[in-house]
Structures are given as structure tokens and as C-alpha cells.
Design an enzyme around this catalytic site. Structure first.
Site, PDB file in Angstrom:
ATOM      1  N   SER A 175     -13.745 -20.211  26.983  1.00  0.00           N
ATOM      2  CA  SER A 175     -12.923 -20.756  28.078  1.00  0.00           C
ATOM      3  C   SER A 175     -11.528 -20.159  27.964  1.00  0.00           C
ATOM      4  O   SER A 175     -11.147 -19.648  26.912  1.00  0.00           O
ATOM      5  CB  SER A 175     -12.833 -22.278  27.917  1.00  0.00           C
ATOM      6  OG  SER A 175     -11.877 -22.828  28.811  1.00  0.00           O
ATOM      7  N   TYR A 198     -11.140 -29.955  22.644  1.00  0.00           N
ATOM      8  CA  TYR A 198     -11.906 -28.998  23.473  1.00  0.00           C
ATOM      9  C   TYR A 198     -11.490 -27.567  23.139  1.00  0.00           C
ATOM     10  O   TYR A 198     -12.334 -26.697  22.909  1.00  0.00           O
ATOM     11  CB  TYR A 198     -11.682 -29.305  24.957  1.00  0.00           C
ATOM     12  CG  TYR A 198     -12.441 -28.377  25.896  1.00  0.00           C
ATOM     13  CD1 TYR A 198     -13.827 -28.407  25.978  1.00  0.00           C
ATOM     14  CD2 TYR A 198     -11.751 -27.464  26.710  1.00  0.00           C
ATOM     15  CE1 TYR A 198     -14.519 -27.555  26.841  1.00  0.00           C
ATOM     16  CE2 TYR A 198     -12.438 -26.618  27.580  1.00  0.00           C
ATOM     17  CZ  TYR A 198     -13.823 -26.666  27.634  1.00  0.00           C
ATOM     18  OH  TYR A 198     -14.499 -25.827  28.487  1.00  0.00           O
TER      19      TYR A 198
HETATM   20  P1  NDP Z   1     -21.443 -28.181  34.124  1.00  0.00           P
HETATM   21  O1  NDP Z   1     -21.084 -29.560  33.697  1.00  0.00           O
HETATM   22  O2  NDP Z   1     -21.793 -27.947  35.551  1.00  0.00           O
HETATM   23  O3  NDP Z   1     -22.628 -27.616  33.213  1.00  0.00           O
HETATM   24  C1  NDP Z   1     -22.746 -27.929  31.864  1.00  0.00           C
HETATM   25  C2  NDP Z   1     -24.163 -27.652  31.446  1.00  0.00           C
HETATM   26  O4  NDP Z   1     -24.297 -27.934  30.045  1.00  0.00           O
HETATM   27  C3  NDP Z   1     -25.180 -28.511  32.189  1.00  0.00           C
HETATM   28  O5  NDP Z   1     -26.239 -27.699  32.606  1.00  0.00           O
HETATM   29  C4  NDP Z   1     -25.659 -29.491  31.119  1.00  0.00           C
HETATM   30  O6  NDP Z   1     -27.034 -29.785  31.334  1.00  0.00           O
HETATM   31  C5  NDP Z   1     -25.481 -28.659  29.848  1.00  0.00           C
HETATM   32  N1  NDP Z   1     -25.408 -29.495  28.663  1.00  0.00           N
HETATM   33  C6  NDP Z   1     -24.472 -30.395  28.317  1.00  0.00           C
HETATM   34  N2  NDP Z   1     -24.796 -30.989  27.151  1.00  0.00           N
HETATM   35  C7  NDP Z   1     -25.982 -30.434  26.756  1.00  0.00           C
HETATM   36  C8  NDP Z   1     -26.839 -30.625  25.647  1.00  0.00           C
HETATM   37  N3  NDP Z   1     -26.566 -31.521  24.672  1.00  0.00           N
HETATM   38  N4  NDP Z   1     -27.967 -29.890  25.569  1.00  0.00           N
HETATM   39  C9  NDP Z   1     -28.273 -28.998  26.542  1.00  0.00           C
HETATM   40  N5  NDP Z   1     -27.495 -28.764  27.615  1.00  0.00           N
HETATM   41  C10 NDP Z   1     -26.366 -29.486  27.709  1.00  0.00           C
HETATM   42  O7  NDP Z   1     -20.207 -27.291  33.702  1.00  0.00           O
HETATM   43  P2  NDP Z   1     -19.931 -25.700  33.711  1.00  0.00           P
HETATM   44  O8  NDP Z   1     -20.990 -24.979  34.401  1.00  0.00           O
HETATM   45  O9  NDP Z   1     -18.546 -25.545  34.167  1.00  0.00           O
HETATM   46  O10 NDP Z   1     -19.976 -25.400  32.153  1.00  0.00           O
HETATM   47  C11 NDP Z   1     -20.644 -24.293  31.588  1.00  0.00           C
HETATM   48  C12 NDP Z   1     -19.796 -23.721  30.443  1.00  0.00           C
HETATM   49  O11 NDP Z   1     -18.609 -23.155  30.991  1.00  0.00           O
HETATM   50  C13 NDP Z   1     -19.347 -24.752  29.421  1.00  0.00           C
HETATM   51  O12 NDP Z   1     -19.493 -24.210  28.121  1.00  0.00           O
HETATM   52  C14 NDP Z   1     -17.874 -24.940  29.750  1.00  0.00           C
HETATM   53  O13 NDP Z   1     -17.128 -25.366  28.629  1.00  0.00           O
HETATM   54  C15 NDP Z   1     -17.498 -23.560  30.222  1.00  0.00           C
HETATM   55  N6  NDP Z   1     -16.288 -23.466  31.030  1.00  0.00           N
HETATM   56  C16 NDP Z   1     -16.220 -24.064  32.264  1.00  0.00           C
HETATM   57  C17 NDP Z   1     -15.050 -24.002  32.999  1.00  0.00           C
HETATM   58  C18 NDP Z   1     -14.891 -24.687  34.327  1.00  0.00           C
HETATM   59  O14 NDP Z   1     -13.757 -24.724  34.838  1.00  0.00           O
HETATM   60  N7  NDP Z   1     -15.945 -25.224  34.924  1.00  0.00           N
HETATM   61  C19 NDP Z   1     -13.881 -23.257  32.501  1.00  0.00           C
HETATM   62  C20 NDP Z   1     -14.073 -22.653  31.220  1.00  0.00           C
HETATM   63  C21 NDP Z   1     -15.238 -22.749  30.527  1.00  0.00           C
HETATM   64  P3  NDP Z   1     -27.752 -31.198  31.080  1.00  0.00           P
HETATM   65  O15 NDP Z   1     -26.746 -32.277  31.308  1.00  0.00           O
HETATM   66  O16 NDP Z   1     -28.875 -31.196  32.079  1.00  0.00           O
HETATM   67  O17 NDP Z   1     -28.240 -31.114  29.668  1.00  0.00           O
END
Ligand code: NDP
Length: 246
Positions: free
Chosen positions: A142, A155
Site C-alpha cells: 500500500s 496497518y
Molecule cells: P476489499 O475489502 O474489497 O477486499 C479485501 C479482500 O480480502 C476480500 O476479497 C476479502 O475476502 C479478502 N480477505 C480478507 N480477510 C481474509 C482472510 N482472512 N482470508 C482470505 N481472504 C480474506 O479491499 P481491497 O480490494 O481494497 O483490498 C485488496 C488489497 O489491497 C489489500 O491487501 C489492501 O490492504 C490493499 N490496498 C487497498 C487500497 C484501497 O484503497 N482500497 C490501498 C492500498 C492497498 P473475504 O472477506 O471473502 O474473505
């Protein structure tokens, strides 16, 4: 022919946001996808959409905080597709809060998902990649893995860790022809901010996220890293909204 065509790609956190967008982008370029997350209904819907558009995808319900489940995921990919070319360690959570609030459970979840989940993913796919002397591991960090701001202490700690782990892995595994990529997005319009439990802070982050870009922007960056010739490694990318200051 695209250098993505036929590659077997595991994506964690494929049920929403950046993971879902990446799955669609890579499927459109001919990848064979293994979708992982906890919400089965979302994975099934995404698989159906990809298949309807002529792409290939299977899924496995997986919690990245369980090493056993991550090994089962890698085994499933090997059984179904015979190899793993790319792992996109994308699953992540961001329940921001200042340290004094002592949201211990939220800290533990961030450490378990964002750090241990990435390590478990690497551990699960590394043996087959070392054996083949080929492969690619993409870890989603990130902008918070480069900068710290109030309420991002934990975080940011996890996302700095993702960058350290990825760079360490590069130094250990380049000799085995394994590529590593760190993806550091700025604000992206996804469900990520929903987990912020401090409502005042959440309102502030929602306001700041008005500049957020579409997750497809990050998916294109991930596709760019994968589609390079195998002797070229895109080791790190920062992708921000043009009008984001942080
Ligand atoms: P979302 O919340 O849309 O997606 C997060 C995903 O992580 C979901 O598919 C969720 O699936 C999965 N997840 C969470 N916990 C678990 C777990 N224990 N096991 C398996 N899967 C898990 O957010 P983003 O798409 O934004 O996030 C994706 C990545 O991008 C993350 O690492 C985030 O930190 C990073 N990021 C995002 C930014 C933003 O502004 N959006 C900026 C910088 C980085 P489910 O709940 O079905 O398990």
C-alpha cells in the site's frame, strides 16, 4: 500472444475489490485462475462471470490466516492445472485506529491477514516454484507501506512488513529465476474502508477516499508486471489517483 495466456494464477482476496478486478483482467488475457477468499457466494458468482466471458477459473474457499488452508489451496491449483505460475497475495484488511484505543483484536486480525497470510501464501507456493526454477510472487502492499499517518500505525506496520518480506524474498530467490513484485496502491474504491470501527475516523477516510480510482487500474498494473518477458522483473509499483497528495 500475451505472456499471460495459459499462466496459472492464484489470487487471494478475489471476492471483491482489487482481487476481483485482477481476476477479470487476467481472465480476459487468457490466464487460468484459482480464486480464493472466504465468501463462497462471491467467488462462485465471479467464476460464473469469467466462464461466461470465455475465461477459465476455479475457486477454493480459503482463509489466508490458516497455513493449512493455504497449502490446500496450492495443492488444489497443482492438481487442477498442473503448475502455479503466479501467486497474487492480495487479501488484506484495514481497520484503522489510533494506538491509544487499544483495538487489540483488530491489530491481531491485521497482523494475521496482512503479514501472516502473505507469508503463508509464499510458503505454500515456493517449493513448486523452486523446483521449476520459474515463477512470480506478487504481494499487495500500500502507499501506507511507504508512509505512516495517524491511525495507520498498525496497518502501515503490516504493509511495511509486506515490502520487507517481498524484498527479502527477491534477494533469496532471484537465483532460482523467481520474480517478485510489490504493488502499492493509493486510494482505490473498494470495500476496504468498511472495516473501520471508529465512526468519526471512518467518515474522515470516506471523505478522503472521494479521489479513489477504480480497482481495474491496479489490475492493469498487476497484468503489466505478469506480462513482461521472464527475464524482466517489475519489482515495485506505486499507483495513486493523480489527485491524491498522500
Ligand atoms: P476489499 O475489502 O474489497 O477486499 C479485501 C479482500 O480480502 C476480500 O476479497 C476479502 O475476502 C479478502 N480477505 C480478507 N480477510 C481474509 C482472510 N482472512 N482470508 C482470505 N481472504 C480474506 O479491499 P481491497 O480490494 O481494497 O483490498 C485488496 C488489497 O489491497 C489489500 O491487501 C489492501 O490492504 C490493499 N490496498 C487497498 C487500497 C484501497 O484503497 N482500497 C490501498 C492500498 C492497498 P473475504 O472477506 O471473502 O474473505
Amino acid at each position: 500472444m500475451s505472456n499471460i495466456q495459459g499462466k496459472v494464477v492464484i489470487i487471494t482476496g478475489a471476492s471483491s475489490g482489487i482481487g476481483e478486478a485482477t481476476a477479470k483482467e487476467l481472465a480476459s488475457k487468457g490466464a487460468k485462475l484459482v480464486l480464493a477468499a472466504r465468501r463462497e457466494d462471491r467467488l462462485k458468482k465471479l467464476q460464473e462471470e469469467i466462464q461466461k466471458n470465455g475465461g477459465q477459473a476455479i475457486y477454493k474457499v480459503t482463509d489466508v490466516t490458516s497455513y493449512e488452508q493455504m497449502e490446500e489451496l496450492a495443492d488444489y491449483a497443482l492438481k487442477e492445472f498442473g503448475k502455479i505460475d503466479v501467486l497474487v497475495n492480495n487479501a488484506g484488511v484495514m481497520p484503522l485506529s489510533p494506538v491509544y484505543q487499544k483495538k487489540i483484536n483488530e491489530w491481531d486480525t491485521m497482523i494475521d491477514v496482512n503479514i501472516k497470510g502473505v507469508l503463508y501464501g509464499i510458503a505454500a507456493v515456493l517449493p513448486s516454484k523452486r523446483e521449476r526454477k520459474e515463477g512470480h510472487i506478487i504481494n499487495v502492499s500500500s502507499i501506507a507501506g511507504h508512509l505512516v499517518f495517524p491511525a495507520s500505525s498498525v496497518y502501515s506496520g503490516t504493509k511495511f512488513a509486506v515490502r520487507a518480506i517481498t524484498e527479502g524474498l527477491r534477494k533469496e530467490e532471484f537465483i532460482n529465476n523467481i520474480r517478485t513484485t510489490i504493488i502499492s496502491p493509493g486510494a482505490v474504491a473498494t470495500e476496504l474502508i468498511e472495516a473501520i470501527s471508529d465512526l468519526e475516523l471512518k467518515a474522515k477516510i470516506v471523505e478522503e477516499s472521494k479521489v479513489a480510482i477504480d480497482p481495474a487500474s491496479i489490475a492493469r498494473a498487476i497484468a503489466f508486471a505478469i506480462e513482461q518477458p521472464s527475464d524482466v522483473a517489475i519489482n515495485e509499483m506505486i499507483i495513486r489517483p493523480t489527485i491524491q497528495e498522500l
